[in-house]
Design a protein around this motif. Sequence first.
Motif, PDB file in Angstrom:
ATOM      1  N   VAL A   5       9.362  -2.776  -0.832  1.00 13.15           N
ATOM      2  CA  VAL A   5       7.935  -3.056  -0.748  1.00 13.15           C
ATOM      3  C   VAL A   5       7.741  -4.549  -0.958  1.00 13.15           C
ATOM      4  O   VAL A   5       8.163  -5.094  -1.980  1.00 13.15           O
ATOM      5  N   ARG A   7       5.090  -7.722  -1.271  1.00 10.74           N
ATOM      6  CA  ARG A   7       3.705  -8.028  -1.619  1.00 10.74           C
ATOM      7  C   ARG A   7       3.536  -9.538  -1.729  1.00 10.74           C
ATOM      8  O   ARG A   7       4.481 -10.269  -2.009  1.00 10.74           O
ATOM      9  N   SER A  13       0.456  -4.656   1.081  1.00 10.02           N
ATOM     10  CA  SER A  13       1.865  -4.323   0.888  1.00 10.02           C
ATOM     11  C   SER A  13       2.504  -3.910   2.214  1.00 10.02           C
ATOM     12  O   SER A  13       1.881  -3.257   3.039  1.00 10.02           O
ATOM     13  N   VAL A  15       5.961  -1.972   3.695  1.00  5.57           N
ATOM     14  CA  VAL A  15       7.085  -1.120   3.330  1.00  5.57           C
ATOM     15  C   VAL A  15       8.153  -1.203   4.416  1.00  5.57           C
ATOM     16  O   VAL A  15       7.850  -1.062   5.607  1.00  5.57           O
ATOM     17  N   GLU A 103      12.473  -5.509  -9.168  1.00  4.51           N
ATOM     18  CA  GLU A 103      11.586  -6.536  -8.629  1.00  4.51           C
ATOM     19  C   GLU A 103      12.338  -7.842  -8.418  1.00  4.51           C
ATOM     20  O   GLU A 103      13.048  -8.324  -9.302  1.00  4.51           O
ATOM     21  N   ASP A 126      10.043  -5.604  -4.074  1.00  7.93           N
ATOM     22  CA  ASP A 126      10.496  -4.498  -4.917  1.00  7.93           C
ATOM     23  C   ASP A 126      11.498  -3.649  -4.147  1.00  7.93           C
ATOM     24  O   ASP A 126      11.194  -3.142  -3.057  1.00  7.93           O
ATOM     25  N   LEU A 149      -2.570   1.811  -0.929  1.00 13.44           N
ATOM     26  CA  LEU A 149      -1.521   1.292  -1.791  1.00 13.44           C
ATOM     27  C   LEU A 149      -0.308   2.206  -1.740  1.00 13.44           C
ATOM     28  O   LEU A 149      -0.430   3.404  -1.466  1.00 13.44           O
ATOM     29  N   GLY A 153       3.915   2.728  -6.838  1.00 13.70           N
ATOM     30  CA  GLY A 153       4.329   1.341  -6.965  1.00 13.70           C
ATOM     31  C   GLY A 153       3.498   0.585  -7.994  1.00 13.70           C
ATOM     32  O   GLY A 153       2.576   1.114  -8.615  1.00 13.70           O
ATOM     33  N   ASP A 155       1.231  -1.902  -7.725  1.00 11.40           N
ATOM     34  CA  ASP A 155      -0.201  -2.085  -7.463  1.00 11.40           C
ATOM     35  C   ASP A 155      -0.961  -0.778  -7.635  1.00 11.40           C
ATOM     36  O   ASP A 155      -2.115  -0.777  -8.078  1.00 11.40           O
ATOM     37  N   ALA A 205      -1.492  -8.405  -8.929  1.00  8.34           N
ATOM     38  CA  ALA A 205      -1.714  -7.040  -8.456  1.00  8.34           C
ATOM     39  C   ALA A 205      -3.190  -6.794  -8.157  1.00  8.34           C
ATOM     40  O   ALA A 205      -3.544  -6.158  -7.156  1.00  8.34           O
ATOM     41  N   VAL A 208      -4.134  -8.166  -4.830  1.00  9.33           N
ATOM     42  CA  VAL A 208      -3.694  -7.286  -3.735  1.00  9.33           C
ATOM     43  C   VAL A 208      -4.656  -6.109  -3.590  1.00  9.33           C
ATOM     44  O   VAL A 208      -5.053  -5.729  -2.482  1.00  9.33           O
TER      45      VAL A 208
END
Length: 276
Positions: A5, A7, A13, A15, A103, A126, A149, A153, A155, A205, A208
């Motif tokens: 993921v 960000r 985000s 993926v 992370e 991540d 989201l 995760g 966020d 976060a 986001v």
Amino acid sequence: MPRVVVRGSGMGSVVVRPGESLVFGRAPHPAAQAGSGRIALTLPECAPHVSRLVGELVVGADTVTLHWLGAGEAQLSSLFDAPGGARRVILARSMSALLDAGENQLVLLLGRRGEQGFADLVLNIDVEQAATAPPELPMGEDTLTGPGLVRGGRDWFVALALCEPWLAGNDDYPRPPSNKEIYERVRQWHGYTWNLQRPQRVDDAIRVISAMAFGVADDPFLAPHVGRLQNIRFAVARRAAETRLVTSADLAEVERAARNRKVPPAPGSSGDAAGH
């Protein structure tokens, strides 16, 4: 199998799953068209000296590799919790690095253009272990899922803590949760906290979440004249609850999971005394 993921401030985000790769930079779309399985990510507010294609993140069956292709340098840090602290390396053109589980942070040095000059551009990456691959989305005229989201995760958990007063029905709550309160709630629910004890992690976060809840055009953090940060946080929390980025059912589920993780009291403890 790993799931990645990505960000960053001012972007949603992204993926990336096994068999896919993410190409990113100031204008990376031509590179994405050169091969199948490639996803293009245009970095927001990119400085003009940043290469059109600065890097490629390749997700394999067991490993995640970052290939640095840009003319400038970047700093890669792994932010896993360890006594020795983070692992940091400087990336130059044609270098590759395997990413650690957990992370990771990629910093494009002076890669963001701001009102007062250039600043570092930060991407959080991540690396998670996914048990099974999700099913393919149906094609045709079926309705697809809107923006949201990544469930489970960082966020998503921050949004749950931020919106908890609204999700729990306490609409008259006098203020939104503080960074410390958000960190403590995520730790209670999930255990792993993505280094949210650092206030900047919580702020990142929330930005986001704001971009996802309002959209880029109406994001209060991007407004030229913003009000008090506390007022913005209140608006983001309420909007995220209204748009159902997180729900009351999500809150109930994490509360139940947290209770189930607690170890039951041992036999003979208080409440089991003989004669009572």
